[in-house]
Every structure is written in C-alpha cells, then in structure tokens.
Design a protein around this motif. Sequence first.
Motif, PDB file in Angstrom:
ATOM      1  N   GLY A  14       3.820  13.840 -12.760  1.00 25.28           N
ATOM      2  CA  GLY A  14       4.251  13.849 -14.156  1.00 25.28           C
ATOM      3  C   GLY A  14       5.513  13.057 -14.421  1.00 25.28           C
ATOM      4  N   ALA A  15       5.807  12.061 -13.585  1.00 20.17           N
ATOM      5  CA  ALA A  15       7.020  11.265 -13.773  1.00 20.17           C
ATOM      6  C   ALA A  15       6.993  10.532 -15.111  1.00 20.17           C
ATOM      7  N   THR A  16       8.136  10.464 -15.760  1.00 17.96           N
ATOM      8  CA  THR A  16       8.274   9.718 -17.008  1.00 17.96           C
ATOM      9  C   THR A  16       8.510   8.252 -16.685  1.00 17.96           C
ATOM     10  N   PHE A  17       8.447   7.404 -17.748  1.00 22.40           N
ATOM     11  CA  PHE A  17       8.673   5.980 -17.502  1.00 22.40           C
ATOM     12  C   PHE A  17      10.102   5.740 -17.029  1.00 22.40           C
ATOM     13  N   GLY A  18      11.056   6.521 -17.520  1.00 22.11           N
ATOM     14  CA  GLY A  18      12.433   6.369 -17.052  1.00 22.11           C
ATOM     15  C   GLY A  18      12.552   6.638 -15.569  1.00 22.11           C
ATOM     16  N   PRO A  27       0.815  -1.229   0.000  1.00 15.90           N
ATOM     17  CA  PRO A  27       0.000   0.000   0.000  1.00 15.90           C
ATOM     18  C   PRO A  27       0.844   1.272   0.000  1.00 15.90           C
ATOM     19  N   ALA A  28       1.944   1.276   0.757  1.00 15.58           N
ATOM     20  CA  ALA A  28       2.800   2.462   0.795  1.00 15.58           C
ATOM     21  C   ALA A  28       3.451   2.704  -0.563  1.00 15.58           C
ATOM     22  N   GLN A  29       3.900   1.632  -1.220  1.00 14.76           N
ATOM     23  CA  GLN A  29       4.509   1.781  -2.541  1.00 14.76           C
ATOM     24  C   GLN A  29       3.471   2.216  -3.577  1.00 14.76           C
ATOM     25  N   PHE A  30       2.243   1.723  -3.441  1.00 17.16           N
ATOM     26  CA  PHE A  30       1.179   2.135  -4.361  1.00 17.16           C
ATOM     27  C   PHE A  30       0.933   3.637  -4.247  1.00 17.16           C
ATOM     28  N   ASP A  31       0.884   4.133  -3.019  1.00 18.87           N
ATOM     29  CA  ASP A  31       0.688   5.573  -2.820  1.00 18.87           C
ATOM     30  C   ASP A  31       1.862   6.365  -3.383  1.00 18.87           C
ATOM     31  N   ALA A  32       3.084   5.818  -3.218  1.00 19.13           N
ATOM     32  CA  ALA A  32       4.253   6.504  -3.753  1.00 19.13           C
ATOM     33  C   ALA A  32       4.201   6.546  -5.275  1.00 19.13           C
ATOM     34  N   LEU A  33       3.769   5.442  -5.885  1.00 16.80           N
ATOM     35  CA  LEU A  33       3.624   5.400  -7.344  1.00 16.80           C
ATOM     36  C   LEU A  33       2.608   6.431  -7.825  1.00 16.80           C
ATOM     37  N   ARG A  34       1.487   6.502  -7.128  1.00 23.05           N
ATOM     38  CA  ARG A  34       0.456   7.455  -7.505  1.00 23.05           C
ATOM     39  C   ARG A  34       0.993   8.887  -7.415  1.00 23.05           C
TER      40      ARG A  34
END
Length: 304
Positions: A163-167, A150-157
């Motif tokens: 506006g993070a790029t795929f890189g 859950p913490a990583q999911f929130d960080a990803l969001r």
Amino acid sequence: MLCRALGALAACSRGGAESAGSQRVAVVNGEDISIHLLNQWLTQQSALAGAAPPPERVDAVARAGVERLVEQELLVQRALAEKLDRDPQVLAALALARREALARAYAQRLAAGASVPDTAAQRAWYDRHPQLYAQRQVFELRATLLPVTPAQFDALRGLLEGGATFGELAGWMQRERLPSQGSRSLQPAEALPPAWLERLATMRDGQALLLGSPGAARIVVRVAAVDAPLSFEQAQPAIAARLAAEARQRAVSETVASLKRGAQVEYHGRFAEAAAAPAARIPAVEPAAAAASEAFGRALQGLR
C-alpha cells in the motif's frame, strides 16, 4: 460500401452501358488499368485506414490511387519482361497471396452473414459492464518508466502490495538512484484494458499499480478520477458496433473450429510431436480490448 463513400467517382454508380474507355482510368504501354482495379485498391486502403476518406478528400485519394497503380504497372511490366513470374520465390509468394485472398473472402462472407445482437442483448451488455457506462470514470494517471533490475522489480512489487503511496515510492527511487521518465495523462474507462480498469476503479487516489517487467517497469499512479457516466441511449451505438464485431468474429471462429473437427489433418516431422501434446491455448483478444491496450501502452510510453 466504398462506392457510396466515393460518390465523386462516377464509375462507381454507372451501369454496364458505359463504353470500354470509361472503364479505364489509365493505359500504361498498352495495358489497361480499370476502374474496378482502382476501386479494389481504394477499398483496401480504406480497410487499412479503418475508414473511407472524407468527401472532400475523395478526388485526391482517387488520383493518388491512379498514380500508385500506374507506378505498380510499370514495375509489373519490367518484372514480367525479366521473367520474374517464374522465380520460385515469386511463385511461392503468389501462391500464398492467393490462399490468403481466398481465406479472407470466405471469412468475410461468414462475417457478413452473422446475426446482429438486438436491443435486449445490447441492454444486457450495458448492465453487465457498469464501469464502462453507468459508473464510467475518467482517470488522471501519472506514469513513470523505470529501468529496474529483477531484485528492484520485486522490491517495487512488495512496496505496492504493502500500500505504498507515490511519495513513498519516490523516496525509494531516490534511494535506489533510479532515473525515471514520466508525466500525466487523462484516460477514459473505455481506453483502458479491462484488467487495468478493474484495478484502477477500486484504487484510491494516490495508489499505484506496477506494470511491465524488469528492465522496463512502469508505475501508474491514480492521481484522480472523475465520474463521467453514459446512459444506455448514449452508449448504444458503440455497444451495437462492438457486439456486431464480436458476432462476426464468433461466426468465423466457430466455422473454422467446425471445419477443423471434420477435416483429416496430419502433421509431419517435428510438428507431429507438437500436435500430439496439449496445445497451449492463445487467448483470443477482442479487437476493442486490443486497441485499448495498444492505445494505453502508447500513452504510457509517450509520457516524457
């Protein structure tokens, strides 16, 4: 009608003058299996498959149907011999099947009587959905499946909202030591659920959206988009079919709602308390949208 599709079956086109023997496709221990039962089975199978068999497959499908009905008849005869038709569970199943068959038959009659939208309505639909037609695109997508907390999911969001790029996302995944599975696919606009299409259409190449939930998150990157517009004439057959399906669905749902308003319905036990509370509305999903969502989900899951 399936009878027309199964033109190779002579019984579909013959009149009532034919002999009783020609109405049979098999006899099992003295019990007839009729051409009408076979036609009903074939109609049911075509409905499940979504289409009638091609002409070159009609005879093979019909023969397979006869064998299936013969095997079924053998089992039915044994069940009756052992008086399973008196078993409470079997009686309940038969009653439920009868209810479902009657309700389905009436719903199909309602649907058949629905008015088909005219050309003006079809043109209006075309104009209201430019992303599907006049501004249609085919998207190249890179999908990555991530088992995140859950913490990583929130960080990803947060990264994506920033506006993070795929890189940049790839760098974050490396730092988090996340195993990932992914590949690329081509998805036309009509294969995408409307909410996803709206987001992808406004994104730039290289931007990503986050789908799923903690434990099974998916990052979908818009790699590229190619314009592939459809004129009204090109799109009209699909639009007509879609609007006709919606009209049939609406005719059934409106009649059910009207019948429910005019009926005396009493709920008992714990269901009475649930009925007294405001019902949580389950949004209706258009068949086309549901199919698109399922197809796109399979595409994402299948990316290895």
